[in-house]
Design a protein around this motif. Structure first.
Motif, short mmCIF file in Angstrom:
data_model
loop_
_atom_site.label_atom_id
_atom_site.label_comp_id
_atom_site.label_asym_id
_atom_site.label_seq_id
_atom_site.Cartn_x
_atom_site.Cartn_y
_atom_site.Cartn_z
N GLY A 83 0.50 -40.14 -36.73
CA GLY A 83 -0.27 -40.41 -35.54
C GLY A 83 -1.08 -39.21 -35.10
N ASP A 84 -1.87 -39.42 -34.05
CA ASP A 84 -2.69 -38.35 -33.50
C ASP A 84 -1.79 -37.27 -32.90
OD1 ASP A 84 -4.60 -36.74 -32.43
OD2 ASP A 84 -5.49 -38.25 -31.11
N LEU A 85 -1.99 -36.03 -33.33
CA LEU A 85 -1.15 -34.94 -32.85
C LEU A 85 -1.32 -34.69 -31.35
CD1 LEU A 85 -1.54 -32.36 -35.77
CD2 LEU A 85 0.30 -34.00 -35.37
N LYS A 86 -2.44 -35.15 -30.79
CA LYS A 86 -2.64 -34.97 -29.36
C LYS A 86 -1.62 -35.75 -28.53
CE LYS A 86 -7.62 -34.17 -29.78
NZ LYS A 86 -8.97 -34.65 -29.42
N GLN A 87 -1.04 -36.78 -29.14
CA GLN A 87 -0.08 -37.61 -28.41
C GLN A 87 1.21 -36.87 -28.10
OE1 GLN A 87 0.46 -41.15 -30.74
NE2 GLN A 87 -1.65 -41.84 -30.48
N VAL A 88 1.51 -35.82 -28.88
CA VAL A 88 2.75 -35.08 -28.65
C VAL A 88 2.54 -33.89 -27.72
CG1 VAL A 88 3.61 -35.75 -30.91
CG2 VAL A 88 2.40 -33.60 -30.67
N LEU A 89 1.31 -33.65 -27.29
CA LEU A 89 1.05 -32.54 -26.38
C LEU A 89 1.46 -32.90 -24.96
CD1 LEU A 89 -2.49 -31.40 -27.63
CD2 LEU A 89 -0.27 -30.43 -28.23
N VAL A 90 1.88 -31.91 -24.22
CA VAL A 90 2.26 -32.11 -22.82
C VAL A 90 0.98 -32.30 -22.00
CG1 VAL A 90 3.39 -31.08 -20.81
CG2 VAL A 90 4.31 -30.70 -23.12
N PRO A 91 0.90 -33.34 -21.16
CA PRO A 91 -0.29 -33.53 -20.33
C PRO A 91 -0.57 -32.32 -19.45
CG PRO A 91 1.10 -35.48 -20.28
CD PRO A 91 1.89 -34.41 -20.97
N ALA A 92 -1.85 -32.07 -19.18
CA ALA A 92 -2.23 -30.90 -18.39
C ALA A 92 -1.64 -30.97 -16.98
CB ALA A 92 -3.75 -30.80 -18.33
N THR A 93 -1.55 -32.17 -16.41
CA THR A 93 -0.99 -32.30 -15.06
C THR A 93 0.49 -31.92 -15.04
OG1 THR A 93 -0.60 -34.65 -15.53
CG2 THR A 93 -2.64 -34.06 -14.40
N THR A 94 1.21 -32.30 -16.09
CA THR A 94 2.63 -31.95 -16.17
C THR A 94 2.81 -30.46 -16.37
OG1 THR A 94 3.09 -34.11 -17.14
CG2 THR A 94 4.78 -32.42 -17.38
N ALA A 95 1.96 -29.87 -17.22
CA ALA A 95 2.05 -28.42 -17.44
C ALA A 95 1.71 -27.64 -16.18
CB ALA A 95 1.11 -28.02 -18.57
N ALA A 96 0.75 -28.14 -15.39
CA ALA A 96 0.37 -27.44 -14.16
C ALA A 96 1.50 -27.46 -13.13
CB ALA A 96 -0.89 -28.07 -13.58
N ALA A 97 2.32 -28.52 -13.17
CA ALA A 97 3.41 -28.63 -12.20
C ALA A 97 4.63 -27.81 -12.60
CB ALA A 97 3.82 -30.10 -12.04
N ASN A 98 4.61 -27.26 -13.81
CA ASN A 98 5.74 -26.47 -14.30
C ASN A 98 5.53 -25.01 -13.89
OD1 ASN A 98 7.86 -25.28 -15.63
ND2 ASN A 98 7.49 -26.34 -17.56
N ALA A 99 6.37 -24.52 -13.02
CA ALA A 99 6.22 -23.15 -12.52
C ALA A 99 6.78 -22.11 -13.48
CB ALA A 99 6.90 -23.01 -11.16
N ARG A 100 7.42 -22.55 -14.57
CA ARG A 100 8.06 -21.60 -15.49
C ARG A 100 7.15 -21.19 -16.63
NH1 ARG A 100 13.45 -24.56 -17.19
NH2 ARG A 100 11.91 -26.23 -17.48
N LEU A 101 5.89 -21.60 -16.60
CA LEU A 101 4.98 -21.23 -17.68
C LEU A 101 4.75 -19.72 -17.66
CD1 LEU A 101 2.30 -24.06 -17.59
CD2 LEU A 101 4.06 -23.70 -19.30
N ALA A 102 4.79 -19.12 -18.84
CA ALA A 102 4.62 -17.67 -18.94
C ALA A 102 3.16 -17.25 -19.00
CB ALA A 102 5.35 -17.14 -20.17
#
Length: 245
Positions: A83-102
């Motif tokens: 399948g399209d590898l983009k489907q396994v990427l975390v959505p940008a909105t979900t990543a933005a809500a994660n405060a633990r991003l380095a």
């Protein structure tokens, strides 16, 4: 077969997708080779092909289609493996809500920070080079030479290592995997592709998993095993390990 597949791909795979469409049409057509790399050996093979025979060109297209599926340049709709590898990427909105991003979400901000740190590091290196105080290295004839760090093992480390190896009992790796399976039940996830039943032969399943994980192959694993032959391992692999595309 190609008519049944909903194939899509990235921009880099456009020439290959065009070649696939030519095969789908089935009519006589030219044999474009722009999907080949410049250094591909297929150029030489295709030059030896008769103008009226396009079978070798179709084989080249299918070989490159296989490689494109593996690399992710081409994908199948509603496919788990291809399948399209983009489907396994975390959505940008979900990543933005994660405060633990380095790292920051804005790539320009991250690049600017890396650029500033690089400038500081280069300035320190320049000053150390002028003073001849580069740690573990020096600049000779405009080339940075770094000396290899010496190996420093504590006294008695080798004896301690050998003593630890002597204390470890001889254990089959399948026995360890069985203990892990008793605690986690991970073999139940390898259900039968048709019936959905969990595997009955756990030892055989673990042998197949080992052969796949070690890239050993079922033939060599069967020779090393005293409990399962090649065809037994092949049957387990076919019905419990291989997943549908």
């Amino acid at each position: 077969m190609l008519h049944l597949l909903k194939i899509d791909g990235a921009h880099v795979a456009t020439p290959l997708l065009a070649a696939i469409d030519l095969i789908k049409n089935g009519a006589r057509h030219s044999v474009p080779t722009d999907f080949l790399r410049r250094t591909s050996k297929w150029h030489q093979h295709l030059k030896m092909q008769q103008p009226s025979d396009q079978r070798l060109w179709e084989v080249a297209v299918l070989f490159h289609l296989r490689d494109a599926f593996r690399s992710g340049d081409i994908w199948l709709a509603q496919s788990k493996r291809y399948g399209d590898l983009k489907q396994v990427l975390v959505p940008a909105t979900t990543a933005a809500a994660n405060a633990r991003l380095a790292v920051p979400l804005d790539p320009e901000q991250w690049l600017a920070d890396r650029h500033a740190q690089m400038e500081i590091g280069l300035e320190k290196l320049s000053k150390a080079a002028k003073r001849g105080t580069i740690p573990g290295g020096a600049i000779e004839d405009g080339v940075l030479q770094l000396s290899r760090l010496p190996t420093q093992n504590p006294n008695g480390a080798a004896d301690l290592l050998f003593d630890l190896y002597k204390r470890v009992p001889d254990t089959r790796i399948t026995d360890i995997m069985l203990l892990v399976d008793d605690a986690t039940g991970f073999t139940d996830a390898f259900t039968h592709l048709r019936t959905g039943a969990p595997p009955k032969d756990r030892i055989g399943l673990l042998n197949v998993l080992l052969s796949e994980g070690l890239n050993l192959g079922l033939s060599k694993m069967a020779k090393a095993s005293n409990s399962h032959g090649f065809w037994e391992l092949m049957r387990i692999s076919r019905w419990h390990i291989e997943s549908e595309a």
